[in-house]
Scaffold this active site. Sequence first.
Site, PDB file in Angstrom:
ATOM      1  CE  LYS A 218     -51.071 -27.068  -7.367  1.00  0.00           C
ATOM      2  NZ  LYS A 218     -52.084 -26.002  -7.221  1.00  0.00           N
ATOM      3  NE  ARG A 223     -59.214 -31.280  -5.669  1.00  0.00           N
ATOM      4  CZ  ARG A 223     -58.300 -31.873  -4.896  1.00  0.00           C
ATOM      5  NH1 ARG A 223     -57.440 -31.144  -4.210  1.00  0.00           N
ATOM      6  NH2 ARG A 223     -58.231 -33.193  -4.820  1.00  0.00           N
ATOM      7  NE  ARG A 238     -57.735 -27.468  -0.055  1.00  0.00           N
ATOM      8  CZ  ARG A 238     -56.817 -27.935  -0.891  1.00  0.00           C
ATOM      9  NH1 ARG A 238     -57.000 -27.817  -2.184  1.00  0.00           N
ATOM     10  NH2 ARG A 238     -55.722 -28.504  -0.441  1.00  0.00           N
ATOM     11  CG  PHE A 304     -57.827 -33.457 -11.376  1.00  0.00           C
ATOM     12  CD1 PHE A 304     -57.766 -34.283 -10.270  1.00  0.00           C
ATOM     13  CD2 PHE A 304     -58.112 -32.114 -11.186  1.00  0.00           C
ATOM     14  CE1 PHE A 304     -57.973 -33.794  -8.993  1.00  0.00           C
ATOM     15  CE2 PHE A 304     -58.324 -31.612  -9.910  1.00  0.00           C
ATOM     16  CZ  PHE A 304     -58.256 -32.447  -8.806  1.00  0.00           C
ATOM     17  NE  ARG A 375     -50.411 -31.567   2.435  1.00  0.00           N
ATOM     18  CZ  ARG A 375     -51.116 -30.692   1.723  1.00  0.00           C
ATOM     19  NH1 ARG A 375     -50.814 -30.510   0.450  1.00  0.00           N
ATOM     20  NH2 ARG A 375     -52.107 -30.012   2.259  1.00  0.00           N
ATOM     21  CE  LYS A 381     -48.515 -28.279  -2.883  1.00  0.00           C
ATOM     22  NZ  LYS A 381     -49.626 -27.569  -2.202  1.00  0.00           N
TER      23      LYS A 381
END
Length: 519
Positions: A218, A223, A238, A304, A375, A381
């Site tokens: 991470k 982002r 983001r 990713f 989410r 995370k």
Amino acid sequence: MSENERVMELSRLAETSRAVSSTRSRSAKIALLADLIRDLDPPEVEPGIGLIVGSPRQGKIGVGWATVASVAFEPAERSSLTVGDVDTLFEDLARAVGPGSTGRRKELLSTTLCRATDGELEFLRSVLVGELRQGALAGVVSDAVAVAAGVPKDLVRRAVMLRGDLGSAALTALIDGAAGLEAVRLRVGRAIDPMLASTAADPAEALLSTGTSLVEWKLDGARIQVHRDDDDVWVFTRNLNDVANRLPHVVSVVRAMPARQLVLDGEVMGFNDAGAPHAFQDTMSTFGTEMDRPDNMVLRPFFFDAMLINDQDLLDEPLSIRRAAMLDVVGPHSIPAIETSDPIVAQQHLDAAIAAGHEGVMIKSLHGAYEAGRRGKSWQKIKPVYTLDLVVLAAEWGHGRRQGWLSNLHLGARNADPDGPPFLMVGKTFKGLTDDLLEWQTAAFLEREISRSSSGHTVHVNPDLVVEIAVDGVQKSTRYPGGVALRFARVRGYRPDRAPESADSIDNVRLLLPGARFG
């Protein structure tokens, strides 16, 4: 929007907002909001949804607390404002730029807000300054749209994901129903909401629900979502803003990839001459001025996930398929990751990430689809959580649901310099406070009050209360006298067993700076 179409009064939104704020039940919130959404006329849907979620469809309109507080008038006795009136006001505010814009905004606010009742003013002020805390998050409103339109919730969520706009998806749901939502497709050049992660305490906890997973470093970067259509490249933040013109190196990297069309998810990050990652704030300061930076300050992209490659829409494919396709395209620009179901191996990968100066790891189910804007448990995370014992120096009166309570805490660390003030402010937080704790601390602070700010908004207190604060780290800051600021601070609980003299020192706080932490 013509006058005869502006049929919903603002008072209806304000009343619904108060009702939503007063209930903790998600189903009750959805029912209240669905009743409201059903009664919006088509031209009112997008502006109305923006008001409901406290995010006007015009985006930033240049109005803050100072501007709102400077406009004084007597509230109206009767409501006369409509959703359309407020939408027109926000359009005019957004267009008020350049010399004289502050005065023009005040004039616009005075002209319209003098027609608002007390309840409407409270609602509008909260929207204008971004503090509409009523529990009506976008996910709740999205589900309310589904109920109002009589369509499956997943279809609305998917349309929001692909449009990147809840108001637009709501309008489609209400007018065209399920068929209209099903017709919404991923389109290159139109940003979608990024997929989000939940939090796990450690790799073992995450792997219990994900099984064999991708364990990925991470990065503490910014982002980005990159779209490519031949030579055209978009780099979205983001918040879905296109910043390709600020990141020419990223654009060059993506143009060199062996694909005609791409939609990729990733991060950008800066590195120093020794190859160590920059702190998040340094990456962000480079973000807006990369073209003027030396080579060692250029932000490097790391990817990713892939949502589309050429004509292949990968959104509904499992991560194992998406990642394999992505690696064929991005090559060395992928984030280090391993596949494992072994908590020990995953912990070793986490330790390696921390040792390299990164935040932690992401553990991702290899079977999960890309659930943009959500989410869920398929992404988790894991990063170290640090706790500090700090003193409360002051607190600010809350807004919305926290009206009447002292909420936002000013936090201080013990000063190691005997010639300076006993405590140095290192940050603020209102996170982690339950209603019971808010009620208790309001009474406790008022008993300890020593002064107030000129506006009365901030109450300064005798610094004898110690509170345990969880943080993800700290960063350099010129805002606070200690030279550091807390990152993602939240309250764990008060420590009546600790005296202020035993609170963490500013030196202990500085040990959490990235350089100090990783040597």
